[in-house]
Design a protein around this motif. Structure first.
Motif, PDB file in Angstrom:
ATOM      1  N   MET A 262      15.668  -4.811  -7.125  1.00 47.09           N
ATOM      2  CA  MET A 262      14.599  -5.200  -6.415  1.00 47.09           C
ATOM      3  C   MET A 262      13.344  -4.437  -6.341  1.00 47.09           C
ATOM      4  SD  MET A 262      16.869  -7.023  -3.271  1.00 47.09           S
ATOM      5  CE  MET A 262      17.312  -5.579  -2.514  1.00 47.09           C
ATOM      6  N   VAL A 263      13.454  -3.334  -5.994  1.00 56.58           N
ATOM      7  CA  VAL A 263      12.236  -2.388  -5.989  1.00 56.58           C
ATOM      8  C   VAL A 263      11.348  -2.452  -7.418  1.00 56.58           C
ATOM      9  CG1 VAL A 263      11.506  -0.067  -5.920  1.00 56.58           C
ATOM     10  CG2 VAL A 263      13.255  -0.717  -4.207  1.00 56.58           C
ATOM     11  N   GLN A 264      12.278  -2.606  -8.318  1.00 54.85           N
ATOM     12  CA  GLN A 264      11.469  -2.580  -9.751  1.00 54.85           C
ATOM     13  C   GLN A 264      11.149  -4.155 -10.336  1.00 54.85           C
ATOM     14  OE1 GLN A 264      13.433  -0.184 -12.859  1.00 54.85           O
ATOM     15  NE2 GLN A 264      14.332   1.116 -11.317  1.00 54.85           N
ATOM     16  N   GLY A 265      11.131  -5.055  -9.250  1.00 56.67           N
ATOM     17  CA  GLY A 265      10.634  -6.507  -9.337  1.00 56.67           C
ATOM     18  C   GLY A 265      11.548  -7.551  -9.425  1.00 56.67           C
ATOM     19  N   ASP A 374       6.368  -3.562   7.683  1.00 55.74           N
ATOM     20  CA  ASP A 374       5.098  -3.977   6.810  1.00 55.74           C
ATOM     21  C   ASP A 374       5.383  -5.353   6.061  1.00 55.74           C
ATOM     22  OD1 ASP A 374       3.707  -1.827   7.863  1.00 55.74           O
ATOM     23  OD2 ASP A 374       4.277  -0.441   6.233  1.00 55.74           O
ATOM     24  N   TYR A 375       6.744  -5.616   6.010  1.00 53.77           N
ATOM     25  CA  TYR A 375       6.822  -6.770   5.420  1.00 53.77           C
ATOM     26  C   TYR A 375       6.453  -8.278   5.786  1.00 53.77           C
ATOM     27  CZ  TYR A 375       9.607  -3.797   2.492  1.00 53.77           C
ATOM     28  OH  TYR A 375       9.911  -2.541   1.813  1.00 53.77           O
ATOM     29  N   GLN A 376       6.039  -9.106   5.058  1.00 50.00           N
ATOM     30  CA  GLN A 376       5.777 -10.516   5.623  1.00 50.00           C
ATOM     31  C   GLN A 376       7.007 -11.144   5.839  1.00 50.00           C
ATOM     32  OE1 GLN A 376       2.588 -12.667   3.439  1.00 50.00           O
ATOM     33  NE2 GLN A 376       3.386 -14.668   4.219  1.00 50.00           N
ATOM     34  N   LYS A 377       7.285 -11.700   6.543  1.00 47.42           N
ATOM     35  CA  LYS A 377       8.523 -12.565   7.014  1.00 47.42           C
ATOM     36  C   LYS A 377       8.205 -13.945   7.220  1.00 47.42           C
ATOM     37  CE  LYS A 377       9.960  -9.126   9.327  1.00 47.42           C
ATOM     38  NZ  LYS A 377       9.317  -8.117   8.504  1.00 47.42           N
ATOM     39  N   ASN A 424       5.389  -5.381  -0.831  1.00 45.36           N
ATOM     40  CA  ASN A 424       5.539  -4.247  -1.845  1.00 45.36           C
ATOM     41  C   ASN A 424       6.859  -3.546  -1.527  1.00 45.36           C
ATOM     42  OD1 ASN A 424       3.051  -4.717  -3.492  1.00 45.36           O
ATOM     43  ND2 ASN A 424       2.088  -3.591  -1.868  1.00 45.36           N
ATOM     44  N   PHE A 425       7.927  -3.827  -2.232  1.00 47.53           N
ATOM     45  CA  PHE A 425       9.266  -3.419  -2.015  1.00 47.53           C
ATOM     46  C   PHE A 425       9.252  -1.823  -1.855  1.00 47.53           C
ATOM     47  CE2 PHE A 425      12.269  -7.062  -2.078  1.00 47.53           C
ATOM     48  CZ  PHE A 425      11.422  -7.895  -1.379  1.00 47.53           C
ATOM     49  N   THR A 426       9.945  -1.422  -1.177  1.00 43.97           N
ATOM     50  CA  THR A 426      10.321   0.252  -1.109  1.00 43.97           C
ATOM     51  C   THR A 426      11.794   0.600  -0.999  1.00 43.97           C
ATOM     52  OG1 THR A 426       8.216   0.625   0.375  1.00 43.97           O
ATOM     53  CG2 THR A 426       9.887   2.489   0.302  1.00 43.97           C
ATOM     54  N   SER A 427      12.339   1.255  -1.643  1.00 41.24           N
ATOM     55  CA  SER A 427      13.699   1.823  -1.811  1.00 41.24           C
ATOM     56  C   SER A 427      14.211   2.228  -0.283  1.00 41.24           C
ATOM     57  CB  SER A 427      13.878   2.896  -3.020  1.00 41.24           C
ATOM     58  OG  SER A 427      15.280   3.149  -2.794  1.00 41.24           O
ATOM     59  N   MET A 428      15.385   1.681  -0.015  1.00 46.42           N
ATOM     60  CA  MET A 428      16.158   2.087   1.153  1.00 46.42           C
ATOM     61  C   MET A 428      16.665   3.574   1.135  1.00 46.42           C
ATOM     62  SD  MET A 428      19.920   0.531   1.208  1.00 46.42           S
ATOM     63  CE  MET A 428      20.323   1.746   2.349  1.00 46.42           C
ATOM     64  N   ALA A 447       4.665  -5.848  -5.558  1.00 50.19           N
ATOM     65  CA  ALA A 447       4.958  -6.930  -4.765  1.00 50.19           C
ATOM     66  C   ALA A 447       6.108  -7.896  -5.287  1.00 50.19           C
ATOM     67  CB  ALA A 447       3.658  -7.812  -4.759  1.00 50.19           C
ATOM     68  N   ASN A 448       7.026  -8.341  -4.295  1.00 48.14           N
ATOM     69  CA  ASN A 448       8.043  -8.781  -4.820  1.00 48.14           C
ATOM     70  C   ASN A 448       8.712  -9.877  -3.577  1.00 48.14           C
ATOM     71  OD1 ASN A 448      10.251  -9.576  -6.064  1.00 48.14           O
ATOM     72  ND2 ASN A 448      11.461  -7.371  -6.065  1.00 48.14           N
TER      73      ASN A 448
END
Length: 554
Positions: A262-265, A374-377, A424-428, A447-448
């Motif tokens: 997911m982090v890589q798109g 920071d994510y749009q939900k 923009n996904f950040t790794s957990m 962005a994902n």
């Protein structure tokens, strides 16, 4: 008299010249308030892809009810707009039931092709009759044919609402068909296996539907234990991962592979049952079974993106039904009964994914908490205002059907049930110890998007004679729900980059005639429309005769 004929000649020449110029400088003007006849740019782009004939058959010709005449005229107007953008597109109106002697055979053949008729009750002059209409179009390109439903029916819709819903959907329906026919480089969907997900036969209808747009493959996470890098590399060949009702916990290694995907798109749709409960368990358990929490080891993954699925059940007074048998042997009767753990979720109409879709049926779903980050939900589905949560462990019994629910306790409604996460996904695992080493691992990604749904059965189709039925169809009550449309829209939204699905946000309002008022004022308007022109003609004739008599007698 000479000047008069010269003026006439000038007018004729001017009209001829204007018509010749119009052939070279064709344009159209859309003066409607809602720009009904102006195609969206994504629809124009997909229509212009065709370099050979596209032939569209619209099955709405002949003697059809009044409401379908409006749908017919709107469809023709839309076709004219597409033809104006690409001369390779042509259309014709077809009356499939023109030959009355072959009507029954034709109806059977059309139904065999999957074209479901609409049954329309017509009341005229005190007489009630039933007519079948096939509100479909067939789009033919080369050796391919795509069926386009023209009628958008929703539970409880009036005739006017049904036509408005249908017209609003027309542009997207045809643009979607053009996309299916013109797409050569298909994106890919990976069906994730290895954690007790639903078998292929239970997601068969969804897969057969999206196969028209995308390539489908399977990725098994079992192999992560032996070769995690290979699994991630294989997974990265797919544009979207589909996780349909896992029942076994993900290992930390499997979770890290999904995290990196997911982090890589990579896009993803997660359909998660946080509570272990099935109707089959209740039936085989003598009418009751215990609902227990299901541990999938995904809480921290979802938490990172601002979503938490709570291990409780939604109890909703806006319910769908189950069918129970009463009596024995030949005296058995099957009765539809309310089941408060099967919510009927009506569209919020707040996003292209859920705009103008039928109500969705969920089964033993759980509510979500939407957390600030920071994510749009975007909440795509929520329970009704008259809903509440029931904690677990809990014994679920069929006896609840016979007891009257206390409406005063249903005061915790509008619970989120499905959410779209964008950003923009950040790794957990950022700034944490990684469970395994992966090449080119990323902590910050581009962005994902992903969608999390708190019900694994939303994608599950029923079976008949071990064959999959259409997703959203309940064979016990013969009701249709919007599950398939919701999931297909979700998939298209995540994978489309041309904005085509945004056409669904286009608002169209069609003013229709009041049928009751027509019946009441029928005679009045017949007199006005037929008698008044005749009367005006007579008056004008008498006046003109009188004028000529006075002029030439002088």
């Amino acid at each position: 008299m000479g000047k008069f004929w010269i003026a006439i000649l000038k007018a004729v020449v001017t009209l001829i010249v204007l018509n010749i110029l119009a052939g070279f400088m064709y344009t159209r003007f859309d003066l409607t308030e809602d720009q009904r006849y102006t195609l969206s740019q994504p629809a124009v782009e997909v229509a212009q892809k065709f370099d050979s004939p596209v032939i569209i058959d619209i099955l709405l010709d002949g003697n059809i009810p009044a409401e379908f005449s409006k749908l017919k005229s709107e469809t023709v107007q839309l076709m004219e707009s597409f033809v104006a953008k690409n001369k390779n597109i042509s259309y014709s109106l077809v009356d499939p039931l023109a030959d009355e002697t072959q009507a029954e055979q034709t109806i059977a053949e059309l139904q065999g092709l999957g074209l479901k008729p609409a049954s329309v009750t017509i009341e005229e002059n005190g007489k009630v009759s039933n007519e079948l209409v096939f509100p479909w179009a067939m789009v033919n390109y080369k050796d391919q044919t795509v069926k386009v439903p023209l009628l958008k029916n929703k539970q409880g819709s009036t005739a006017e609402e049904r036509i408005n819903n249908s017209v609003q959907e027309l542009e997207y329906a045809f643009a979607d068909a053009f996309t299916k026919l013109s797409t050569t480089d298909k994106k890919s969907i990976a069906v994730i296996k290895g954690n007790g997900e639903l078998g292929d036969i239970y997601i068969a209808d969804y897969l057969s539907t999206v196969r028209e747009y995308y390539n489908i493959g399977a990725i098994t996470l079992d192999s992560v234990a032996s070769n995690p890098q290979k699994v991630l590399d294989q997974l990265k060949n797919f544009d979207l991962a589909l996780i349909a009702k896992p029942t076994e916990a993900f290992t930390d290694e499997e979770k890290y592979v999904m995290d990196q995907y997911m982090v890589q798109g990579g896009k993803s749709i997660w359909m998660i049952d946080q509570v272990a409960m099935e109707m089959d368990s209740i039936y085989t358990g003598g009418g009751s079974a215990f609902a227990l929490p299901r541990e999938l080891n995904l809480k921290d993954l979802f938490f990172k993106y601002g979503v938490r699925i709570n291990p409780v059940l939604v109890n909703d007074l806006y319910f769908t039904q189950i069918v129970l048998a009463t009596g024995e042997g030949n005296d058995s009767q099957y009765n539809p009964l309310p089941w408060y753990y099967y919510p009927m979720v009506f569209s919020r109409n707040n996003h292209p994914i859920n705009t103008n879709i039928e109500a969705v049926r969920l089964q033993f779903t759980s509510p979500m908490d939407i957390l600030e980050n920071d994510y749009q939900k975007t909440i795509l589905m929520q329970s009704s205002p008259l809903s509440k949560t029931d904690g677990i462990p809990r014994q679920i019994s069929l006896d609840m059907i016979t007891s009257q629910p206390d409406q005063a306790t249903y005061n915790n409604g509008n619970l989120p049930l499905a959410v779209l996460v964008e950003g923009n996904f950040t790794s957990m695992y950022k700034n944490r110890v990684k469970p395994i080493k992966l090449a080119n691992a990323m902590e910050e990604g581009p962005a994902n998007k992903m969608i999390v749904i708190a019900d694994g059965d939303i994608i599950k189709n029923q079976l008949r004679n071990n064959r999959p039925l259409e997703l959203g169809y309940d064979k016990w009550t013969s009701n249709f729900y919007g599950n398939k449309e919701f999931l297909v829209n979700s998939t298209n939204y995540l994978l489309e980059n041309n904005g085509l699905i945004n056409i669904r946000n286009k608002k169209v309002a069609i003013p229709l005639l009041d049928v009751k008022k027509i019946a009441e004022q029928k005679t009045k308007w017949q007199i006005i429309n037929i008698g008044l022109p005749v009367l005006l003609t007579l008056v004008f004739g008498l006046f003109f005769g009188f004028y000529r008599k006075r002029k030439f007698s002088a």
